[in-house]
Design a protein around this motif. Structure first.
Motif, PDB file in Angstrom:
ATOM      1  N   LYS A 253       0.853  -1.190   0.000  1.00 10.65           N
ATOM      2  CA  LYS A 253       0.000   0.000   0.000  1.00 10.65           C
ATOM      3  C   LYS A 253       0.893   1.246   0.000  1.00 10.65           C
ATOM      4  O   LYS A 253       0.883   2.053   0.913  1.00 10.65           O
TER       5      LYS A 253
ATOM      6  N   THR B  68       2.713   4.789  -1.907  1.00  9.40           N
ATOM      7  CA  THR B  68       2.453   5.895  -2.829  1.00  9.40           C
ATOM      8  C   THR B  68       3.697   6.092  -3.683  1.00  9.40           C
ATOM      9  O   THR B  68       4.822   6.055  -3.185  1.00  9.40           O
ATOM     10  N   LEU B  69       3.478   6.331  -4.979  1.00 12.78           N
ATOM     11  CA  LEU B  69       4.599   6.527  -5.889  1.00 12.78           C
ATOM     12  C   LEU B  69       5.193   7.915  -5.700  1.00 12.78           C
ATOM     13  O   LEU B  69       4.542   8.839  -5.208  1.00 12.78           O
TER      14      LEU B  69
ATOM     15  N   ASP C 243       5.969  11.368  -6.641  1.00  8.68           N
ATOM     16  CA  ASP C 243       5.526  12.480  -7.504  1.00  8.68           C
ATOM     17  C   ASP C 243       4.511  12.099  -8.574  1.00  8.68           C
ATOM     18  O   ASP C 243       4.348  12.823  -9.570  1.00  8.68           O
ATOM     19  N   ARG C 244       3.842  10.976  -8.450  1.00  9.40           N
ATOM     20  CA  ARG C 244       2.820  10.635  -9.442  1.00  9.40           C
ATOM     21  C   ARG C 244       1.925   9.525  -8.916  1.00  9.40           C
ATOM     22  O   ARG C 244       2.173   8.966  -7.860  1.00  9.40           O
ATOM     23  N   GLU C 245       0.863   9.221  -9.697  1.00  6.99           N
ATOM     24  CA  GLU C 245      -0.025   8.126  -9.376  1.00  6.99           C
ATOM     25  C   GLU C 245       0.073   7.057 -10.459  1.00  6.99           C
ATOM     26  O   GLU C 245       0.597   7.299 -11.551  1.00  6.99           O
ATOM     27  N   LEU C 246      -0.443   5.859 -10.157  1.00  7.58           N
ATOM     28  CA  LEU C 246      -0.423   4.783 -11.149  1.00  7.58           C
ATOM     29  C   LEU C 246      -1.299   5.140 -12.350  1.00  7.58           C
ATOM     30  O   LEU C 246      -2.387   5.701 -12.200  1.00  7.58           O
ATOM     31  N   THR C 247      -0.790   4.831 -13.536  1.00 13.13           N
ATOM     32  CA  THR C 247      -1.600   5.014 -14.743  1.00 13.13           C
ATOM     33  C   THR C 247      -2.590   3.867 -14.851  1.00 13.13           C
ATOM     34  O   THR C 247      -2.494   2.847 -14.159  1.00 13.13           O
ATOM     35  N   THR C 248      -3.547   4.002 -15.761  1.00 19.45           N
ATOM     36  CA  THR C 248      -4.548   2.947 -15.980  1.00 19.45           C
ATOM     37  C   THR C 248      -3.878   1.659 -16.437  1.00 19.45           C
ATOM     38  O   THR C 248      -4.240   0.556 -15.974  1.00 19.45           O
TER      39      THR C 248
ATOM     40  N   GLU D  36      -0.768   0.721 -15.812  1.00 18.90           N
ATOM     41  CA  GLU D  36      -0.033   0.160 -14.682  1.00 18.90           C
ATOM     42  C   GLU D  36      -0.981  -0.548 -13.721  1.00 18.90           C
ATOM     43  O   GLU D  36      -0.649  -1.599 -13.174  1.00 18.90           O
ATOM     44  N   LYS D  37      -2.165   0.033 -13.528  1.00 22.35           N
ATOM     45  CA  LYS D  37      -3.129  -0.594 -12.635  1.00 22.35           C
ATOM     46  C   LYS D  37      -3.525  -1.976 -13.159  1.00 22.35           C
ATOM     47  O   LYS D  37      -3.759  -2.908 -12.385  1.00 22.35           O
TER      48      LYS D  37
ATOM     49  N   ILE E 254       8.989   4.627  -4.769  1.00 19.41           N
ATOM     50  CA  ILE E 254       7.920   4.914  -3.808  1.00 19.41           C
ATOM     51  C   ILE E 254       8.443   5.823  -2.688  1.00 19.41           C
ATOM     52  O   ILE E 254       9.652   5.964  -2.478  1.00 19.41           O
TER      53      ILE E 254
END
Length: 355
Positions: free
Chosen positions: A27, A29-30, A32-37, A39-40, A89
């Motif tokens: 659980k 957090t990356l 400076d960014r969030e997971l892309t679709t 990557e999900k 992360i």
């Protein structure tokens, strides 16, 4: 020990799979960014929705190895495992202040040294702690995993520290007990002084010492001589001296109230004790004194400043005055002392004043 640390870390950074109760994916957090679709779709567990940990391919879906159902069987996905471990992360304690950033593969090692993690889990063997004998003087500070050995190896040292501490405590208690005894005695003295002060405050004292020169010539006349005016409390007085009172060769001294600036605001008539003394210049203990008490005489009523003063008719004879111990230097010294209840000094309302 390392296993215990790892378990503590895993409990904190992994998603709990509600279906089988196992710890699932990360659980995290990356950076400076969030997971892309995309990557999900390829690195998120379809069961716990955490980032894949030990990914396994089941049909077209990926799951964490710990999220598999008992009847599920799949094959490990090295590609997904490589992608996951290369993700950058943040430390889970970023909000608390940790600035560490790195790959999931290094999170376990980071947690072993992360001060925020060690604060969160104070019983962790890697956390720093003080010796339990610190209160006795042991200054050792080390990791918890080493502290047990320290306390076992230093039992003799700790016993000596305790013994020294107890002796110092005994000495301190004896010193405190002695100081308490001194303070008690000082308190008793102070209490006695306060009582004496309280008694003294019930009375107001004051007066003057007046020197009258030219005695030899003045004793031949019937003239009177005024002292300076003086205040005692809020009352203003003046003395009158007769060196040959009524031509009877006696020293007479008299006192009366004179007009003062507080007359409108004090209690009348004045009531108190007045002492008059012819001072012995050689030995004050041999001075000649006389005391009288005013009892509402006109000389001590308000606005009766022209009334006849009262006092002592015959304080000393000319023969006594002429002795060198009283009139040496052709002068005598007269002391006038006035004493009265201090409550007479307080201001009263004009309605309650009496005359």
């Amino acid at each position: 020990m390392a296993r215990a640390i790892e378990e503590s870390v895993l409990d904190f950074i992994l998603v709990k799979n509600t279906r089988n109760g196992q710890n699932g994916g990360f659980k995290m957090t990356l950076v400076d960014r969030e997971l892309t679709t995309l990557e999900k779709d390829i690195i998120v567990c379809s069961a716990c929705t955490g980032i894949l940990r030990e990914p396994v391919l089941i049909g077209n879906n990926f799951k964490c190895k710990s999220c598999l159902e008992p009847d599920e069987d799949g094959r490990a996905s090295e590609l997904q495992d490589k992608i996951t471990k290369n993700l950058q992360i943040n430390c889970p304690f970023m909000k608390e202040g940790c600035v560490w950033k790195g790959s999931i593969a290094n999170i376990i090692d980071h947690k072993r040294h992360c001060q925020y993690f060690l604060l969160k889990f104070p019983n962790c063997p890697e956390s720093v702690t003080e010796c339990s004998f610190k209160r006795y003087g042991c200054e050792v500070v080390t990791k918890r995993k080493y502290m047990e050995n320290h306390e076992q190896d230093c039992q003799t040292k700790h016993l000596k520290l305790m013994d020294k501490h107890i002796k110092n405590t005994d000495n301190t208690l004896q010193k405190v007990s002695s100081e308490l005894g001194t303070l008690k005695a000082q308190f008793q003295d102070l209490n006695q002084q306060l009582k004496q002060t309280e008694n003294d405050m019930k009375c107001t004292f004051g007066g003057i010492i007046f020197e009258l020169p030219g005695i030899k010539d003045k004793m031949k006349t019937n003239q009177n001589y005024k002292t300076m005016e003086f205040y005692v409390g809020l009352y203003k007085f003046q003395g009158t001296i007769y060196l040959n009172h009524n031509n009877d060769k006696n020293l007479g001294i008299f006192i009366q109230i004179v007009k003062g600036k507080f007359d409108e605001d004090i209690i009348w008539p004045f009531s108190g004790d007045i002492s008059i003394t012819l001072l012995n210049k050689v030995n004050e203990h041999n001075s000649i004194s006389s005391t009288f008490t005013t009892k509402g005489e006109s000389a001590f009523k308000k606005f009766c400043h022209d009334s006849k003063p009262i006092g002592i008719n015959k304080l000393a004879t000319h023969d006594t005055i002429s002795r060198n111990e009283y009139s040496g230097g052709d002068s005598i010294k007269i002391k006038i002392l006035i004493q009265f209840d201090a409550q007479q000094c307080v201001y009263e309302s004009r309605i309650n004043r009496y005359y």
